[in-house]
Design a protein around this motif. Sequence first.
Motif, PDB file in Angstrom:
ATOM      1  N   VAL A 196       0.809  -1.225   0.000  1.00 13.91           N
ATOM      2  CA  VAL A 196       0.000   0.000   0.000  1.00 13.91           C
ATOM      3  C   VAL A 196       0.839   1.271   0.000  1.00 13.91           C
ATOM      4  N   ASP A 197       2.142   1.161   0.162  1.00 13.44           N
ATOM      5  CA  ASP A 197       3.004   2.344   0.183  1.00 13.44           C
ATOM      6  C   ASP A 197       4.439   1.889  -0.064  1.00 13.44           C
ATOM      7  N   TRP A 198       5.377   2.850  -0.042  1.00 16.66           N
ATOM      8  CA  TRP A 198       6.758   2.497  -0.330  1.00 16.66           C
ATOM      9  C   TRP A 198       7.342   1.539   0.706  1.00 16.66           C
ATOM     10  N   ASP A 199       7.016   1.736   1.944  1.00 16.17           N
ATOM     11  CA  ASP A 199       7.562   0.880   2.991  1.00 16.17           C
ATOM     12  C   ASP A 199       7.157  -0.573   2.767  1.00 16.17           C
ATOM     13  N   SER A 200       5.870  -0.802   2.493  1.00 16.74           N
ATOM     14  CA  SER A 200       5.401  -2.175   2.288  1.00 16.74           C
ATOM     15  C   SER A 200       5.922  -2.758   0.987  1.00 16.74           C
ATOM     16  N   ASN A 219      -1.028  10.455  -3.265  1.00 16.24           N
ATOM     17  CA  ASN A 219      -0.561   9.189  -3.819  1.00 16.24           C
ATOM     18  C   ASN A 219       0.599   8.644  -2.985  1.00 16.24           C
ATOM     19  N   PRO A 220       0.412   7.517  -2.302  1.00 16.29           N
ATOM     20  CA  PRO A 220       1.498   6.974  -1.480  1.00 16.29           C
ATOM     21  C   PRO A 220       2.669   6.462  -2.302  1.00 16.29           C
ATOM     22  N   PHE A 221       2.489   6.322  -3.629  1.00 23.49           N
ATOM     23  CA  PHE A 221       3.560   5.856  -4.504  1.00 23.49           C
ATOM     24  C   PHE A 221       4.102   6.981  -5.385  1.00 23.49           C
ATOM     25  N   GLN A 222       3.945   8.219  -4.930  1.00 18.16           N
ATOM     26  CA  GLN A 222       4.544   9.335  -5.664  1.00 18.16           C
ATOM     27  C   GLN A 222       6.057   9.219  -5.623  1.00 18.16           C
ATOM     28  N   ARG A 223       6.724   9.905  -6.560  1.00 15.94           N
ATOM     29  CA  ARG A 223       8.170   9.954  -6.475  1.00 15.94           C
ATOM     30  C   ARG A 223       8.542  10.683  -5.193  1.00 15.94           C
TER      31      ARG A 223
END
Length: 459
Positions: free
Chosen positions: A164-168, A398-402
């Motif tokens: 769901v995000d960069w960490d995951s 957006n949790p996956f933004q640059r």
Amino acid sequence: MVCSACKSTVYCSKECQKKNWKNGRVPRAPSHKQLCSSNKIHMQKVPMIQNLLTQFPWGRVESDGSFSDDIVRSRFKLLGGKGFGYWSQAGGFQAHLANASSPQSPAPKLPPLAANKDYRHGYPLLDSKHVDDNGGWKLEQKFIPRLALDSETTPIIASKSNVVDWDSWYSWRMVPKDSPAALLMHFPLSVYQLLVHVLRVANPKWGSPSRRQKVVVHYVGAEVELNFIPIFAELALLLPYYDIQFVMFGVAVRDIVRLAKQSHTKSLLSKAVSAGRPIYEYTAPPTLGSSTLSVHLYGECENWGDPDCDLSTAPDVVVGMNAGLLSYPAWTRVIQFCFLHDLPFGVTEYAEQSAETQVSVFPQIVAHAVQQRDFFSRLLPEERKNLTKTREYPIKFNPFQRPGQRGVMGSTRLPNAVNGFTICIVGRDVASSPGDEDSALDLEEASRKMAALEIGELD
């Protein structure tokens, strides 16, 4: 000087600040008095952008709140034009190359410090084959989100994870946060965010060995993405038991296809186009769902939905990255088309404020179509209902933004990131698998109707 109320706008003097309080920076633009309260709300997202960046060891917030990805790329020896694998990009300060701009909005000449003069989006496609993971990423082995997986690099199947995000995502892919992979992977993962969490046309849990899913994605406005097409195979890993057809459109797509046909006849792009084959294909390992991704380049027209576009396969969804919906007139046709046929459509935008401005104009775009009596009279009852029904256009972080605030901020410090915010323009109102029904959209008939509607520039 910075506005003490919203902390978003930078001024050179008190006189400039006083003038802007009552007048916009350009004619017809809103004054700061009109924007200050909403700017204050938008500024609450700045800490979110900074926190997203500083989770990475290479993430640095500059004194003005911005982030320079060029510095990070330079540290990893990944900054340059041709010859830098997936990282190859144009230099200079223009967002678009001259060969990738709308004819209605031609790009100014690039500054002298731009990339190699022979650089063009998609140049790797003029070679005889795609580069492998090492040749594309040009990173240490442990930093690469590999597609050629082995027992040590294969993650668990995505349906049993929760990306769901960069960490995951980093955790799921078993890649350390020291890796700068997010500086490229924000493109395919933003598409994933649109498909799964914004438009809800796909989901990692919908597929199974006995019930494979299929989704046709039309990706509008591809430019620099043509340099790293293989990384979109991440979608096949994130969506188990899916067959994904990915079709790219845009001026840069048309130009690189033309060049391949004219002077690079032995290139992988020329051979693929001539044979009607995908430019790239990938199949995920059986343990991850055996999903397939096939990428096609549509180079027969400049803009998606143009009357001369022969779209043989109806899309399930249309997406665009950093779209600039009000900056390019060609988007108007896409918006009206998707409204008319209730076709799922979503984009990312740099800034929340510009996203809000864009959705505020959608009722005008609909009204313009309705007022064209010759056009409206040709519509079927269901099409009229789709065009005129009340819609909401949720804008989300957006949790996956640059990672990081853009470094071209100028006189404003409002939240602004590459693929920073998502807009759901036409979504699907379902929470479960849509099934495998064939699309009922007749693109040929739809194109004829849209051609009857002359789209002018809206005030």
